[in-house]
Design a protein around this motif. Structure first.
Motif, PDB file in Angstrom:
ATOM      1  N   THR A  50     -28.468 -26.726  20.346  1.00  0.00           N
ATOM      2  CA  THR A  50     -28.531 -25.418  19.599  1.00  0.00           C
ATOM      3  C   THR A  50     -29.542 -24.373  20.183  1.00  0.00           C
ATOM      4  OG1 THR A  50     -29.746 -24.726  17.617  1.00  0.00           O
ATOM      5  CG2 THR A  50     -30.403 -26.818  18.282  1.00  0.00           C
ATOM      6  N   GLN A  99     -38.507 -22.663   7.578  1.00  0.00           N
ATOM      7  CA  GLN A  99     -37.014 -22.297   8.362  1.00  0.00           C
ATOM      8  C   GLN A  99     -36.053 -21.622   7.490  1.00  0.00           C
ATOM      9  OE1 GLN A  99     -36.571 -26.730  10.097  1.00  0.00           O
ATOM     10  NE2 GLN A  99     -34.275 -25.931   9.860  1.00  0.00           N
ATOM     11  N   GLY A 100     -35.114 -21.265   8.105  1.00  0.00           N
ATOM     12  CA  GLY A 100     -34.117 -20.470   7.513  1.00  0.00           C
ATOM     13  C   GLY A 100     -33.389 -21.060   6.204  1.00  0.00           C
ATOM     14  N   ARG A 101     -33.260 -22.463   6.169  1.00  0.00           N
ATOM     15  CA  ARG A 101     -32.581 -22.965   5.041  1.00  0.00           C
ATOM     16  C   ARG A 101     -33.422 -23.080   3.755  1.00  0.00           C
ATOM     17  NH1 ARG A 101     -31.266 -28.339   8.331  1.00  0.00           N
ATOM     18  NH2 ARG A 101     -31.437 -26.645   9.831  1.00  0.00           N
ATOM     19  N   GLU A 104     -33.032 -19.664   2.305  1.00  0.00           N
ATOM     20  CA  GLU A 104     -31.689 -19.925   1.673  1.00  0.00           C
ATOM     21  C   GLU A 104     -31.875 -20.717   0.217  1.00  0.00           C
ATOM     22  OE1 GLU A 104     -29.050 -21.900   4.065  1.00  0.00           O
ATOM     23  OE2 GLU A 104     -29.170 -20.428   5.607  1.00  0.00           O
ATOM     24  N   PHE A 124     -22.759 -20.009   7.356  1.00  0.00           N
ATOM     25  CA  PHE A 124     -23.017 -21.181   8.240  1.00  0.00           C
ATOM     26  C   PHE A 124     -23.197 -22.501   7.376  1.00  0.00           C
ATOM     27  CE2 PHE A 124     -25.285 -23.647  11.489  1.00  0.00           C
ATOM     28  CZ  PHE A 124     -24.281 -23.848  12.098  1.00  0.00           C
ATOM     29  N   THR A 126     -25.409 -24.609   6.603  1.00  0.00           N
ATOM     30  CA  THR A 126     -26.868 -24.960   5.705  1.00  0.00           C
ATOM     31  C   THR A 126     -26.577 -23.823   4.584  1.00  0.00           C
ATOM     32  OG1 THR A 126     -28.120 -23.410   6.783  1.00  0.00           O
ATOM     33  CG2 THR A 126     -28.295 -25.702   7.471  1.00  0.00           C
ATOM     34  N   ASN A 186     -21.909 -16.909  13.404  1.00  0.00           N
ATOM     35  CA  ASN A 186     -22.313 -18.063  14.048  1.00  0.00           C
ATOM     36  C   ASN A 186     -21.034 -19.222  13.998  1.00  0.00           C
ATOM     37  OD1 ASN A 186     -23.532 -20.298  15.537  1.00  0.00           O
ATOM     38  ND2 ASN A 186     -24.958 -20.891  13.871  1.00  0.00           N
ATOM     39  N   ASP A 215     -27.762 -12.694   6.666  1.00  0.00           N
ATOM     40  CA  ASP A 215     -28.222 -13.602   7.015  1.00  0.00           C
ATOM     41  C   ASP A 215     -28.741 -13.147   8.470  1.00  0.00           C
ATOM     42  OD1 ASP A 215     -28.508 -15.940   8.648  1.00  0.00           O
ATOM     43  OD2 ASP A 215     -27.133 -17.212   7.521  1.00  0.00           O
ATOM     44  N   ARG A 218     -29.520 -13.824  13.930  1.00  0.00           N
ATOM     45  CA  ARG A 218     -29.371 -13.370  15.378  1.00  0.00           C
ATOM     46  C   ARG A 218     -29.128 -11.945  15.243  1.00  0.00           C
ATOM     47  NH1 ARG A 218     -27.061 -18.252  14.474  1.00  0.00           N
ATOM     48  NH2 ARG A 218     -27.825 -19.949  15.952  1.00  0.00           N
ATOM     49  N   SER A 255     -33.787 -17.238   9.813  1.00  0.00           N
ATOM     50  CA  SER A 255     -34.363 -18.454  10.518  1.00  0.00           C
ATOM     51  C   SER A 255     -34.958 -17.839  11.951  1.00  0.00           C
ATOM     52  CB  SER A 255     -33.348 -19.150  10.962  1.00  0.00           C
ATOM     53  OG  SER A 255     -33.795 -20.087  11.843  1.00  0.00           O
ATOM     54  N   LYS A 258     -34.285 -18.665  15.511  1.00  0.00           N
ATOM     55  CA  LYS A 258     -33.301 -18.256  16.494  1.00  0.00           C
ATOM     56  C   LYS A 258     -33.920 -16.810  17.329  1.00  0.00           C
ATOM     57  CE  LYS A 258     -30.574 -20.655  13.796  1.00  0.00           C
ATOM     58  NZ  LYS A 258     -31.088 -21.461  12.678  1.00  0.00           N
ATOM     59  N   ARG A 406     -19.635 -26.092  20.417  1.00  0.00           N
ATOM     60  CA  ARG A 406     -20.452 -24.945  20.873  1.00  0.00           C
ATOM     61  C   ARG A 406     -21.425 -25.538  21.804  1.00  0.00           C
ATOM     62  NH1 ARG A 406     -24.844 -22.840  16.528  1.00  0.00           N
ATOM     63  NH2 ARG A 406     -25.797 -24.736  17.212  1.00  0.00           N
TER      64      ARG A 406
END
Ligand code: P70
Length: 459
Positions: A50, A99-101, A104, A124, A126, A186, A215, A218, A255, A258, A406
Motif C-alpha cells: 500500500t 484514518q480515512g475509514r 467514512e 473503495f 472500506t 483507486n 473521497d 489522493r 485519509s 495518502k 496492485r
C-alpha cells in the motif's frame, strides 16, 4: 529505456531491508495461507502492499512532531491543521479522525439510512463496507473506459453523468442522501477524474438537492493529472486546482495516510453546520474530543505540514514519474498492465497475465503470492477476493470487471533501483506465467475478507 525523474530529495535516515532466501519465502507463503497481508514486514524485501501510511516524512514534518501540543482540548496543532484545510479544501468545518475509514464511518452513520444508496465512480473497499455496515447500498457508476484496462482515456476515473441521472430517476433522489467521487479512482487503477467531470457531477447532484462529498485521499495526484492533461489548467498551481476541485463539493472524507504524507490520520470536512454538530457527537463517542479526534497533537502537526508538501510540483512530477517509469519498463517487456499509468500504483492486468486461470480461482491472489515467492515483493490483490460478492437475489457469485494486482508505491521511500528490481521480478514471473495455478479459499471472514483470508493452490 523509459524516462525517469530523479528524486527531489536526498536521504538522511536509512532503514535496512533484506531479501530472505527463496526456500524460506516458500515456507512462509504456505504458513500464511498464500495471503501476503499475513507475512511479517521483516520478511518482505520491497513492500508495495500500500501507499497508505507508508510515506517517508520530511525533516520539516519530523520537526513538527517535536512541536506537538498534547493538551486534551484546544491544542495549537489543531488550529494549524484547521488553517491548512481551509486553505486547500476550503470547507467551513472539519473533525480529525484516526484514518480515512473512521471519517467514512462517521459520515455514513449520520447521513445514511438502511436501504438508501450512495453513488460513486468506484467505492473503495472500506467505503463500500462502511456503507453496507449501516444497511446502505454502494453504487459504482464509472465511465465504461474506466473498466477497460487497455483504454487510454486521460480521465478514466470519471463518473458517467448519464448513468447517474438515469439512476437517480430510477430510485428517486430521496433515496440518495449523498453522492461521492473518489479521486483518484483507486479501485479502477488510480485513474484521475477531470475538473469538467467534478463540475458536471456537482450540477447533476445539485439539481436534485443531493449533497456531494469527495473521497479526497489522493487529491494532489489528481490535481497533478488535471494540470498535465486538462485544457486550461497548465498554468494553474496545484493549490488553485485543488481549491477549484473542492469548491464544487459539500464536504470530503480524507485519509491523510495518502496525500497527507503521514503514517496515520484523516479527517471529515463539510460546510453544513448541523452535519458538523452531528459529526462531533459521533466523534466524541468513537474517536475523541473534536480538537484531536483519534490523534495526538504531533500527528495533527505532521498532517498540516504534509498536506502542503504534497502540493509541491517537483515532488508530484517525481512521484507520478515513478509510476510511469515502472509501467514503461513492464510495457517494454509486453507485461499487461492498466494503462495509462495511474497516480500511486502500477496495476497488473491479471486477466491478460493469467488467461488460463478462472476468476473463481482467484488469479490475482495467485499472482500476488507468486510475486512474493519470486522476489520478496509484496503487492495486493484487487480482484475477486476483494470485490466479488454474492447477489442477494439470485444467490450467485458476481465477479468484478477488473482482476488486478496492485503494486502501490509508498511516497518518497523507494529509489529507481528498487523499481528496476521490481520490474525484473515481474518480467521473470511473466516468462513462467503458464505454470502459475489458481487458488481456493480455506478460510474467509464475513466482510473485508481479503485482509485475513487463507488459500491453497487448486488441486
Ligand atoms: C489502500 C488503502 C484506503 C482508502 C482508499 C480510498 C480511496 C478510503 C480509504 C480508507 C487501504 C489498503 C488496501 C490494501 C492494502 C492495504 C491498505 N486505501 N478511500 O492501500 O482509508 O485506510 O485511512 O482508513 O484508498 O488503497 P484508511
Amino acid at each position: 529505456m523509459p524516462k525517469m525523474i530523479p528524486e527531489p530529495f536526498r536521504i538522511k535516515v536509512v532503514e535496512p531491508i533484506k531479501l530472505v532466501p527463496r526456500p524460506e519465502r516458500e515456507k512462509l507463503l504456505v504458513e500464511v495461507g498464500y495471503n501476503p497481508f499475513l507475512i511479517r514486514s521483516e520478511h518482505i524485501y520491497i513492500d508495495l502492499l500500500t501507499d497508505s501510511g507508508t510515506s517517508a516524512m520530511s525533516d520539516r514534518q519530523w520537526a513538527g512532531i517535536m512541536e506537538g501540543d498534547e493538551a486534551y482540548a484546544g491544542c495549537r496543532n489543531f488550529f494549524h491543521l484547521d488553517e491548512t484545510i481551509r486553505d486547500i479544501f476550503g470547507f467551513n468545518y472539519f473533525v480529525p479522525t484516526h484514518q480515512g475509514r473512521a471519517a467514512e464511518k462517521i459520515l455514513f452513520s449520520i447521513a445514511l439510512r438502511a436501504g438508501q444508496y450512495v453513488t460513486n465512480n468506484m467505492h473503495f473497499d472500506t467505503t463500500q463496507a462502511n456503507i453496507e455496515a449501516v444497511g446502505g447500498r454502494p453504487v459504482n457508476l464509472v465511465i465504461d473506459e474506466g473498466l477497460d484496462p487497455t483504454s487510454r482515456h486521460p480521465f478514466k476515473g470519471n463518473l458517467d453523468l448519464d448513468k447517474l441521472t438515469s439512476f437517480i430517476e430510477e430510485v428517486g433522489a430521496e433515496n440518495i442522501p449523498l453522492g461521492m467521487i473518489t479521486v483518484t479512482n483507486n479501485s479502477g487503477g488510480g485513474q484521475p477524474v477531470s475538473m469538467e467531470n467534478i463540475r458536471g457531477l456537482k450540477d447533476v447532484l445539485a439539481g436534485y438537492d443531493i449533497p456531494f462529498f469527495i473521497d479526497a485521499c489522493r487529491f494532489a495526484e489528481n490535481a497533478h493529472f488535471i494540470k498535465q492533461r486538462e485544457p486550461g489548467y497548465a498554468d494553474k498551481t496545484i493549490l488553485e486546482i485543488a481549491n477549484e476541485m473542492f469548491s464544487y463539493a459539500d464536504g470530503c472524507t480524507m485519509s491523510a495516510k495518502k496525500d497527507g504524507l503521514v503514517n496515520i490520520g484523516g479527517f471529515l470536512a463539510m460546510n453544513d453546520e448541523e452535519l458538523y454538530q452531528s459529526a462531533c457527537n459521533q466523534l466524541i463517542l468513537w474517536e475523541g474530543f473534536p480538537t484531536y479526534g483519534g490523534l495526538a497533537g504531533r500527528d495533527l502537526e505532521a498532517i498540516a505540514r504534509g498536506l502542503r508538501e504534497a502540493l509541491d510540483e517537483s515532488y508530484l512530477a517525481y512521484r507520478v514519474g515513478q509510476i510511469e517509469y515502472l509501467v514503461g519498463r513492464l510495457l517494454e517487456a509486453q507485461v499487461p498492465v492498466v494503462e495509462p499509468p495511474g497516480g500511486h500504483a502500477v496495476y497488473l492486468d491479471v486477466r491478460r497475465f493469467l488467461p488460463h486461470v478462472l476468476q473463481s480461482q482467484f488469479p490475482a491472489q495467485a499472482l500476488a503470492a507468486q510475486l512474493y515467492l519470486e522476489g520478496g515483493v509484496r503487492g495486493v490483490e484487487m480482484g475477486s477476493v476483494m470485490f466479488a460478492h454474492r447477489d442477494s437475489e439470485t444467490g450467485r457469485m458476481v465477479y468484478p470487471d477488473l482482476e488486478l494486482v496492485r503494486l502501490a508505491i509508498p511516497r518518497r521511500v523507494y529509489t529507481q533501483t528498487h523499481l528496476d528490481y521490481v520490474a525484473e521480478t515481474i518480467i521473470e514471473l511473466y516468462q513462467r506465467r503458464d505454470r502459475i495455478q489458481g487458488m481456493e479459499i480455506v478460510y474467509e471472514a464475513p466482510f473485508l475478507r481479503h485482509f485475513t483470508a487463507r488459500f491453497k493452490p487448486v488441486s
